[in-house]
Design a protein around this motif. Structure first.
Motif, PDB file in Angstrom:
ATOM      1  N   ILE A  37       3.668  -2.851 -13.750  1.00  0.00           N
ATOM      2  CA  ILE A  37       4.242  -1.622 -14.308  1.00  0.00           C
ATOM      3  C   ILE A  37       4.879  -0.797 -13.197  1.00  0.00           C
ATOM      4  O   ILE A  37       4.286  -0.578 -12.141  1.00  0.00           O
ATOM      5  CB  ILE A  37       3.157  -0.796 -15.026  1.00  0.00           C
ATOM      6  N   GLY A  38       6.114  -0.342 -13.469  1.00  0.00           N
ATOM      7  CA  GLY A  38       6.828   0.473 -12.495  1.00  0.00           C
ATOM      8  C   GLY A  38       7.447   1.698 -13.146  1.00  0.00           C
ATOM      9  O   GLY A  38       7.294   1.956 -14.340  1.00  0.00           O
ATOM     10  N   ILE A  39       8.195   2.442 -12.342  1.00  0.00           N
ATOM     11  CA  ILE A  39       8.848   3.670 -12.802  1.00  0.00           C
ATOM     12  C   ILE A  39      10.135   3.848 -12.019  1.00  0.00           C
ATOM     13  O   ILE A  39      10.214   3.478 -10.838  1.00  0.00           O
ATOM     14  CB  ILE A  39       7.914   4.890 -12.620  1.00  0.00           C
ATOM     15  N   ALA A  96       5.789  -1.141  -4.201  1.00  0.00           N
ATOM     16  CA  ALA A  96       7.103  -1.720  -3.928  1.00  0.00           C
ATOM     17  C   ALA A  96       8.193  -0.679  -4.159  1.00  0.00           C
ATOM     18  O   ALA A  96       8.162   0.061  -5.142  1.00  0.00           O
ATOM     19  CB  ALA A  96       7.341  -2.931  -4.814  1.00  0.00           C
ATOM     20  N   VAL A  97       9.172  -0.628  -3.260  1.00  0.00           N
ATOM     21  CA  VAL A  97      10.292   0.300  -3.373  1.00  0.00           C
ATOM     22  C   VAL A  97      11.558  -0.486  -3.711  1.00  0.00           C
ATOM     23  O   VAL A  97      12.021  -1.308  -2.919  1.00  0.00           O
ATOM     24  CB  VAL A  97      10.495   1.088  -2.071  1.00  0.00           C
ATOM     25  N   LEU A 119       7.050  -7.516  -2.893  1.00  0.00           N
ATOM     26  CA  LEU A 119       7.073  -6.331  -3.746  1.00  0.00           C
ATOM     27  C   LEU A 119       5.696  -5.667  -3.782  1.00  0.00           C
ATOM     28  O   LEU A 119       4.967  -5.698  -4.782  1.00  0.00           O
ATOM     29  CB  LEU A 119       7.506  -6.708  -5.165  1.00  0.00           C
ATOM     30  N   GLY A 120       5.314  -5.077  -2.659  1.00  0.00           N
ATOM     31  CA  GLY A 120       4.079  -4.308  -2.595  1.00  0.00           C
ATOM     32  C   GLY A 120       2.877  -5.064  -3.099  1.00  0.00           C
ATOM     33  O   GLY A 120       2.695  -6.260  -2.835  1.00  0.00           O
ATOM     34  N   SER A 121       2.052  -4.362  -3.862  1.00  0.00           N
ATOM     35  CA  SER A 121       0.789  -4.937  -4.328  1.00  0.00           C
ATOM     36  C   SER A 121       0.968  -6.000  -5.398  1.00  0.00           C
ATOM     37  O   SER A 121       0.003  -6.684  -5.758  1.00  0.00           O
ATOM     38  CB  SER A 121      -0.119  -3.823  -4.870  1.00  0.00           C
ATOM     39  N   THR A 122       2.204  -6.171  -5.924  1.00  0.00           N
ATOM     40  CA  THR A 122       2.417  -7.242  -6.902  1.00  0.00           C
ATOM     41  C   THR A 122       2.224  -8.608  -6.256  1.00  0.00           C
ATOM     42  O   THR A 122       1.907  -9.579  -6.946  1.00  0.00           O
ATOM     43  CB  THR A 122       3.828  -7.196  -7.515  1.00  0.00           C
ATOM     44  N   GLY A 129      -1.170   6.600  -8.511  1.00  0.00           N
ATOM     45  CA  GLY A 129      -1.829   5.297  -8.459  1.00  0.00           C
ATOM     46  C   GLY A 129      -1.600   4.454  -9.702  1.00  0.00           C
ATOM     47  O   GLY A 129      -2.206   3.392  -9.864  1.00  0.00           O
ATOM     48  N   ALA A 130      -0.694   4.887 -10.598  1.00  0.00           N
ATOM     49  CA  ALA A 130      -0.488   4.198 -11.873  1.00  0.00           C
ATOM     50  C   ALA A 130       0.582   3.108 -11.803  1.00  0.00           C
ATOM     51  O   ALA A 130       0.717   2.323 -12.741  1.00  0.00           O
ATOM     52  CB  ALA A 130      -0.100   5.205 -12.952  1.00  0.00           C
ATOM     53  N   PHE A 131       1.333   3.060 -10.703  1.00  0.00           N
ATOM     54  CA  PHE A 131       2.501   2.179 -10.659  1.00  0.00           C
ATOM     55  C   PHE A 131       2.479   1.265  -9.438  1.00  0.00           C
ATOM     56  O   PHE A 131       2.079   1.676  -8.352  1.00  0.00           O
ATOM     57  CB  PHE A 131       3.788   3.018 -10.650  1.00  0.00           C
ATOM     58  N   GLU A 132       2.958   0.039  -9.650  1.00  0.00           N
ATOM     59  CA  GLU A 132       3.055  -0.918  -8.547  1.00  0.00           C
ATOM     60  C   GLU A 132       4.459  -0.970  -7.964  1.00  0.00           C
ATOM     61  O   GLU A 132       4.650  -1.504  -6.868  1.00  0.00           O
ATOM     62  CB  GLU A 132       2.643  -2.310  -9.030  1.00  0.00           C
TER      63      GLU A 132
END
Length: 273
Positions: free
Chosen positions: A141-143, A187-188, A9-12, A158-161
């Motif tokens: 934190i995601g959206i 992460a998508v 999951l991306g940068s997480t 740049g606020a969301f992972e």
């Protein structure tokens, strides 16, 4: 037997099965608990829920309590747009889920410019989640959004992972944004990978009536997973049989080539309604 493929999951840095569960509708069936248990037993370890999904966090929490621990990743969401509401929702989610930390917490359905300005502004919901993260109550934190414009703003902020977007052979417009998110190591999370419940029901009806074309649930899932920029796909499920079908498709997954993807998009376009 092959297992479900895994992605990060991306940068997480969190690794999960590439097939997850969107648990919005799972509690609406009397088989909801069995459906959720089947998902976990068959290797699904990413579950998406929200404060607003009636009974969903409770259902997940019941299983956490029955197991005595949580051995899967949970992502929940807040519909609140302000600092106090988002913090209250984190506290409520933790109590309902029976955990002392939630892996991913998302701003829910931020799909208008006005909503974006509210959550991102002073005393907005993002600030509330940042405080919860500082307190150690949430990990990342995601959206989620249904707006292409807001999706781009979120990725570039740049606020969301993590970011949750709709993507399928029915709905390809988000493909460039998915690539952009991957470039930023965001992460998508793909919602509606099978096109949404209405299209999925219509597809199953056609198949029962003798349709033998390429527009099937396994092919739709295969289409989404063929995009390497996708971190996890989260089809919903109300019954254990749907979990079993999705897991079988994920275990048998082989990437589609460009020709197969275009063919499926064309077929989906004929049934887009």
């Amino acid at each position: 037997m092959a297992g479900i493929g895994r992605r990060v999951l991306g940068s997480t840095g969190i690794e999960v099965a590439e097939l997850g569960l969107g648990a919005m509708d799972t509690p609406t069936s009397k088989e909801g608990p069995a459906t959720f248990q089947a998902a976990l037993e068959l290797g699904i370890d990413f579950v998406d829920t929200a404060r607003e999904y009636s009974g969903s966090e409770f259902l997940i929490g019941e299983e956490v309590r029955a197991r005595g621990s949580k051995d899967f990743v949970v992502a929940s969401k807040t519909f609140s747009h302000n600092i106090d509401g988002s913090q209250r929702d984190v506290d409520r989610s933790m109590a309902m889920l029976g955990v002392d930390k939630i892996d991913v917490y998302q701003l829910h359905d931020i799909s208008t410019p006005e909503a974006w300005d509210e959550v991102m502004g002073e005393d907005g919901a993002l600030e509330g989640l940042q405080i919860a993260q500082y307190r150690g109550l949430i990990g990342h934190i995601g959206i989620s959004t249904h707006s292409l414009d807001v999706a781009r703003l979120a990725i570039e902020s740049g606020a969301f992972e993590t970011i949750m977007l709709e993507y399928s052979a029915y709905f390809t417009e988000t493909a460039p944004l998915i690539d952009l998110a991957a470039e930023r190591n965001i992460a998508v999370i793909v919602m509606r990978p099978l096109g949404g419940s209405g299209r999925t029901s219509s597809m199953r009806t056609r198949m029962a009536d003798g349709y033998d074309g390429p527009l099937t649930a396994p092919n739709l899932l295969r289409y989404v997973l063929s995009n390497p920029a996708v971190s996890v796909a989260i089809p919903g499920a109300r019954f254990p049989s749907r979990i079993e079908e999705n897991v079988a498709a994920a275990r048998a997954f082989e990437p589609m080539d460009e020709g197969e993807m275009r063919e499926l998009e064309e077929e989906a376009g004929r049934y887009y309604y």
